[in-house]
Motif scaffolding. Structure first.
Motif, PDB file in Angstrom:
ATOM      1  N   LEU A  40       0.881  -1.168   0.000  1.00  7.87           N
ATOM      2  CA  LEU A  40       0.000   0.000   0.000  1.00  7.87           C
ATOM      3  C   LEU A  40       0.917   1.215   0.000  1.00  7.87           C
ATOM      4  N   VAL A  41       0.832   2.006  -1.062  1.00  8.13           N
ATOM      5  CA  VAL A  41       1.767   3.112  -1.238  1.00  8.13           C
ATOM      6  C   VAL A  41       1.011   4.426  -1.370  1.00  8.13           C
ATOM      7  N   GLY A  42       1.545   5.478  -0.764  1.00  6.42           N
ATOM      8  CA  GLY A  42       0.932   6.792  -0.892  1.00  6.42           C
ATOM      9  C   GLY A  42       1.485   7.744   0.147  1.00  6.42           C
ATOM     10  N   GLU A  43       1.209   9.029  -0.032  1.00  2.64           N
ATOM     11  CA  GLU A  43       1.682  10.037   0.907  1.00  2.64           C
ATOM     12  C   GLU A  43       1.067   9.842   2.290  1.00  2.64           C
ATOM     13  N   SER A  44       1.660  10.473   3.294  1.00  3.13           N
ATOM     14  CA  SER A  44       1.094  10.463   4.637  1.00  3.13           C
ATOM     15  C   SER A  44      -0.308  11.060   4.598  1.00  3.13           C
ATOM     16  N   GLY A  45      -1.245  10.418   5.288  1.00  5.06           N
ATOM     17  CA  GLY A  45      -2.605  10.923   5.337  1.00  5.06           C
ATOM     18  C   GLY A  45      -3.513  10.403   4.253  1.00  5.06           C
ATOM     19  N   CYS A  46      -3.019   9.438   3.452  1.00  4.45           N
ATOM     20  CA  CYS A  46      -3.850   8.938   2.349  1.00  4.45           C
ATOM     21  C   CYS A  46      -4.717   7.738   2.772  1.00  4.45           C
ATOM     22  N   GLY A  47      -4.555   7.260   4.016  1.00  2.00           N
ATOM     23  CA  GLY A  47      -5.425   6.191   4.514  1.00  2.00           C
ATOM     24  C   GLY A  47      -4.803   4.821   4.624  1.00  2.00           C
ATOM     25  N   LYS A  48      -3.497   4.710   4.394  1.00  6.31           N
ATOM     26  CA  LYS A  48      -2.832   3.407   4.423  1.00  6.31           C
ATOM     27  C   LYS A  48      -2.934   2.752   5.806  1.00  6.31           C
ATOM     28  N   SER A  49      -2.412   3.449   6.808  1.00  6.70           N
ATOM     29  CA  SER A  49      -2.407   2.899   8.164  1.00  6.70           C
ATOM     30  C   SER A  49      -3.818   2.762   8.727  1.00  6.70           C
ATOM     31  N   ALA A  50      -4.672   3.723   8.430  1.00  5.02           N
ATOM     32  CA  ALA A  50      -6.058   3.675   8.919  1.00  5.02           C
ATOM     33  C   ALA A  50      -6.767   2.421   8.422  1.00  5.02           C
ATOM     34  N   SER A  51      -6.431   2.008   7.199  1.00  2.00           N
ATOM     35  CA  SER A  51      -7.099   0.828   6.630  1.00  2.00           C
ATOM     36  C   SER A  51      -6.589  -0.467   7.252  1.00  2.00           C
ATOM     37  N   VAL A  52      -5.284  -0.559   7.553  1.00  2.00           N
ATOM     38  CA  VAL A  52      -4.756  -1.821   8.089  1.00  2.00           C
ATOM     39  C   VAL A  52      -4.985  -1.967   9.584  1.00  2.00           C
ATOM     40  N   LYS A  53      -5.142  -0.861  10.286  1.00  2.00           N
ATOM     41  CA  LYS A  53      -5.412  -0.963  11.729  1.00  2.00           C
ATOM     42  C   LYS A  53      -6.736  -1.679  11.979  1.00  2.00           C
TER      43      LYS A  53
END
Length: 359
Positions: A40-53
């Motif tokens: 999952l690649v993208g700038e900070s704040g794009c939802g990467k961590s929010a989705s995996v948590k």
């Protein structure tokens, strides 16, 4: 066992704040198959961590899961079982899934390790949590095995040390050892190389790749840097403003990128062999996700944006059977836009290097 071990369907996550409801994840879909690495690649704040948590059951007080499914398939008592991780209780998540079937490696190892506890004890506690039947001798042997598994040679010395006595790279290896203690089938790596120097970063990436292959692990790898996942990912999902805007195999994304945002990410990766005084950047910032987004969220930053981008959100256009991108530039009616010249050179160079390396 089923080839697909994790399937995310229309996941939508928001956070209630005093400034409004942040639409952090705005309906994402992807799969993780057995033994593959999905980035999952993208700038900070794009939802990467929010989705995996949400996969790990990490729910914050102001978080609301608006919609979606996270279907996880694993072996339980010799039988295959599929559950929606959004529907199980916190107790079931803690006792059956977390640390045992799914484990996570975080960005900063110092936030994962107890500074007052020796390395051996920290790994031992993780082992006991997933293997309560083990005796002290078995646990001690397992601690040494795990330390050696992550590439640390002097295991008996390291296990008696405290986190502050280890380098950043060594600490991250210990965190990976703890994550592997329950023999998970899915490993989530959240920016595991951020803050490490380039040499150590490469070693940690090689370690994750080696463990993934030897254990046939499935891996979700989160990063803001596309260059980091070039040689580790099977598939890549490029995220922007809470949505996946391009998805494909590693070869699709690196050799045939189609979304202007992906172009920008690839252009901004430093290359020591290029004589460039200033790296290209993506102008502007991600949109305010507390406000409704009309059209393509990337449109205000996209120098190739069409009028329709500001009015209507693009669908996922098919490039091939495993490559899709959400950009109106792929519509048959759109004007032809060439990949930026600097990126064309990089792609040609990467293809040549891949041929030389036999990839």
């Amino acid at each position: 066992m089923s080839e697909t071990i994790l399937e995310i369907k229309n996941l939508q996550v928001e956070y209630h704040t005093e400034h409004g409801d942040v639409q952090a994840v705005r309906g994402i879909n992807y799969q993780v198959k057995k033994g593959e690495t999905v980035a999952l690649v993208g700038e900070s704040g794009c939802g990467k961590s929010a989705s995996v948590k949400t996969i790990m059951g990490e729910k914050e007080a102001n978080q609301v899961i608006k919609a979606g499914e996270i279907n996880f398939t694993y072996q339980s008592k010799g039988q295959e079982r599929t559950i929606d991780l959004l529907k199980i209780s916190p107790k079931e998540m803690q006792s059956q899934i977390k640390g045992k079937e799914i484990a996570m490696v975080f960005q900063d190892p110092m936030t994962s390790l107890d500074p007052t506890m020796k390395i051996a004890k920290q790994i031992a506690e993780a082992i006991k949590a997933s293997n309560p039947q083990m005796n002290k001798e078995q646990i001690n042997k397992r601690v040494i095995e795990l330390i050696e598994t992550v590439g640390i040679q002097n295991a008996k010395v390291v296990m008696e040390q405290y986190p502050h006595q280890l380098s950043g790279g060594m600490r991250q290896r210990i965190v990976i050892a703890i994550a592997l203690s329950g023999n998970p089938s899915l490993l989530i790596c959240d920016e595991p190389t951020t803050g490490l120097d380039v040499t150590i970063q490469a070693k940690i990436l090689d370690l994750i790749k080696s463990i993934q292959k030897s254990r046939k692990l499935s891996v979700i790898f989160i990063t803001h840097n596309l260059g980091v996942v070039a040689n580790i990912a099977t598939n890549v999902n490029v995220m922007y403003a809470g949505k996946i805007v391009e998805t494909g195999t590693s070869e699709d994304i690196f050799f045939d990128p189609r979304h202007p945002y992906t172009w920008g990410l690839l252009e901004s990766v430093p290359d020591v062999n290029e004589n460039v005084k200033k790296l290209p950047t993506i102008a502007g910032t991600i949109p305010d996700l507390t406000q409704p987004i009309v059209g393509d969220a990337f449109a205000p930053r996209n120098k190739y944006a069409l009028k329709v981008d500001f009015k209507e959100q693009p669908p996922m256009f098919k490039v091939n059977d495993h490559h899709y991108a959400a950009t109106w530039l792929l519509d048959k009616r759109a004007p032809k836009v060439e990949v930026p010249a600097i990126l064309q050179k990089r792609i040609a160079k990467m293809k040549k290097e891949a041929e030389v390396n036999g990839e």
